[in-house]
Design a protein around this motif. Sequence first.
Motif: not given
Length: 210
Positions: A74-86, A107-115
């Motif tokens: 389970e992944l959780n993200v703290d995005y409070t320091d950015t206004v970009e799309e995540i 085993s999933d191919n997992v990528v975080v994309v900002v923008g």
Amino acid sequence: EASVDGLRDYVMVGLSDEASSSFEYGEDQFKLIDDNMISMTIDNEFSTNMKSSDFDSYVAWSLDFNNIDGSSVELNVDYTDTVEEIHLVVNDEAVDLKSGSVSVNPSDNVVVVVGNVSDYMTPEHFRVGAAYPNPFNPSTSFEVDLHDNLDVSIMVYNVLGQQVAELANGPMDAGRYTMKWDASSVSSGVYFINVDTGSDISTQKIMLLK
């Protein structure tokens, strides 16, 4: 933050005016993996990675998971320091990380994309993936990558060259598509899937076994 069965690990990614896409001392940090704990890394080595804020439309980080025996993460993200799309792109499917937690398999191919995630997911080349399953009954699927907005014809023919199905015929936006053919209405035999964009053509043989 990644969590599995009560165990947690953290990585940090971000953008900085001073950073570059290559390794920068003080901005990037290697990960020391403890064999007894869950471990999430960035690009299979970092626990922290800062990239330049001067990017065209997106920046991306690959996530890797170690020391996990089949359990979902389970992944959780703290995005409070950015206004970009995540977004999190899992096996070529985009999920808005601002909508809440996301569960993935190790085993999933997992990528975080900002923008701009659409730009990230736009294929660089035309490609048609192999149909699976093949042989099949009664349906099979295959991927089509379009690197540009194109008029696309996707037809199925029998061995006599007769059209038996039309899966697409008209304008399609650039992107990756999963096409499915349900052959319940035709008899067993060999068929051909033809994908034609006007500039590229792909034909593959498939076999229906009932």
